[in-house]
Scaffold this active site. Structure first.
Site, mmCIF file in Angstrom:
data_model
loop_
_atom_site.group_PDB
_atom_site.id
_atom_site.type_symbol
_atom_site.label_atom_id
_atom_site.label_comp_id
_atom_site.label_asym_id
_atom_site.label_seq_id
_atom_site.Cartn_x
_atom_site.Cartn_y
_atom_site.Cartn_z
ATOM 1 N N LYS A 120 31.808 33.285 65.670
ATOM 2 C CA LYS A 120 30.997 33.105 64.446
ATOM 3 C C LYS A 120 30.628 34.471 63.864
ATOM 4 C CE LYS A 120 29.606 28.621 66.152
ATOM 5 N NZ LYS A 120 28.629 27.546 66.164
ATOM 6 N N HIS B 78 35.297 24.089 59.968
ATOM 7 C CA HIS B 78 34.146 24.096 60.888
ATOM 8 C C HIS B 78 32.932 23.514 60.151
ATOM 9 C CE1 HIS B 78 30.881 25.480 63.411
ATOM 10 N NE2 HIS B 78 31.766 25.574 64.379
ATOM 11 N N SER C 221 27.811 23.003 72.315
ATOM 12 C CA SER C 221 27.013 23.346 73.498
ATOM 13 C C SER C 221 27.768 23.171 74.819
ATOM 14 C CB SER C 221 25.697 22.557 73.515
ATOM 15 O OG SER C 221 24.926 22.885 72.369
HETATM 16 P P1 PGA Z 1 28.230 26.035 70.338
HETATM 17 O O1 PGA Z 1 29.207 26.081 69.059
HETATM 18 O O2 PGA Z 1 29.133 26.075 71.558
HETATM 19 O O3 PGA Z 1 27.368 27.232 70.203
HETATM 20 O O4 PGA Z 1 27.487 24.741 70.252
HETATM 21 C C1 PGA Z 1 30.438 25.407 69.046
HETATM 22 C C2 PGA Z 1 31.118 25.633 67.710
HETATM 23 O O5 PGA Z 1 30.434 25.634 66.689
HETATM 24 O O6 PGA Z 1 32.350 25.843 67.646
#
Ligand code: PGA
Length: 252
Positions: A11, A96, A212
């Site tokens: 990200k 996404h 998560s």
């Molecule tokens: P996260 O994000 O593992 O922090 O929940 C997953 C994603 O958005 O690809």
């Protein structure tokens, strides 16, 4: 037999130097010849080249977080498919939920981006997933099916496609879908693919889970029949956690 695929979505985190450090740490956790499953890393655009250079000679792949559907032109702030391809990416993430939520992406623009990326020879991770309101309203299946159908409108060949099911309520919240909840939606996605492309093609498509994922829940998720790996956000920013998740997938 579908090979599991784990991709770290960094990200909007890490400078070029920080990204290089993280990539180096992941490589040293795994070893350069790691071959237990397919692995990719998606740094920010400015860090693509530095991370790509570090991944050269390893089995790990460079992934872009998005790409535009035009080749070039007056689209301030955007980066095209051919640009990320030239920067060394083999995969691109498209659609996404953060793109859909904060940057106005729709199934139609996701579809345009997918078509362009595939035509440039990139492999695509198409993200789909329902919001909390949609889940509570009982429309998860309808929402996700529509995202898959509209995202793939006019796409005849999906051999270079991976789908990531990421329930929006589970992203970055610490709330993971249970393995049964996730499997139910993965199974539904595969049923949609069977209807669109037939059994033989649909059975080859990898469907990742995202939301998560952490070392403590990875193995249980990846053991489900239709969960073919993960798109990992927060936990991919720690080399140790990311490597533990990758090893869980490799051992499934
Ligand atoms: P996260 O994000 O593992 O922090 O929940 C997953 C994603 O958005 O690809």
């Amino acid at each position: 037999m579908r090979t599991k695929i784990i991709v770290g979505n960094w990200k909007m985190n890490n400078t070029i130097a920080e990204s290089a450090l993280l990539a180096r740490d992941v490589l040293s956790e795994l070893g350069e010849g790691f071959s237990g499953c397919e692995v990719g890393m998606a740094p920010t655009y400015p860090a693509l080249q530095a991370v790509g250079t570090l991944l050269e000679g390893s089995t790990l792949q460079l992934v872009a977080q998005n790409c535009h559907y035009e080749n070039d032109g007056a689209y301030t702030g955007e980066v095209s498919a051919r640009m990320v391809k030239a920067a060394g990416c083999s995969f691109v993430i498209i659609g996404h939920s953060e793109r859909r939520q904060y940057f106005g992406e729709t199934n139609a623009t996701v579809n345009l981006r997918i078509k362009k990326a595939l035509s440039e020879g990139l492999k695509v991770i198409m993200c789909v997933g329902e919001t909390l309101e949609e889940r509570e309203a009982g429309v998860t299946g309808a929402v996700v099916s529509t995202q898959v159908r509209e995202g793939l409108e006019g796409v005849d060949d999906i051999s270079a496609l991976v789908i990531a099911y990421e329930p929006v309520w589970a992203i970055g919240t610490g709330k993971t879908a249970s393995s049964a909840q996730a499997e139910e939606v993965h199974d539904l996605i595969r049923t949609v693919l069977v209807k669109l492309y037939g059994e033989a093609v649909a059975s080859e498509i990898r469907i990742q889970y995202g939301g998560s994922v952490k070392p403590s829940n990875a193995a249980e998720l990846f053991a489900m029949p239709n969960i073919d790996g993960g798109l990992i956000g927060g936990a991919s920013l720690s080399a140790a956690d990311f490597a533990a998740i990758i090893k869980a997938a490799a051992e499934c």
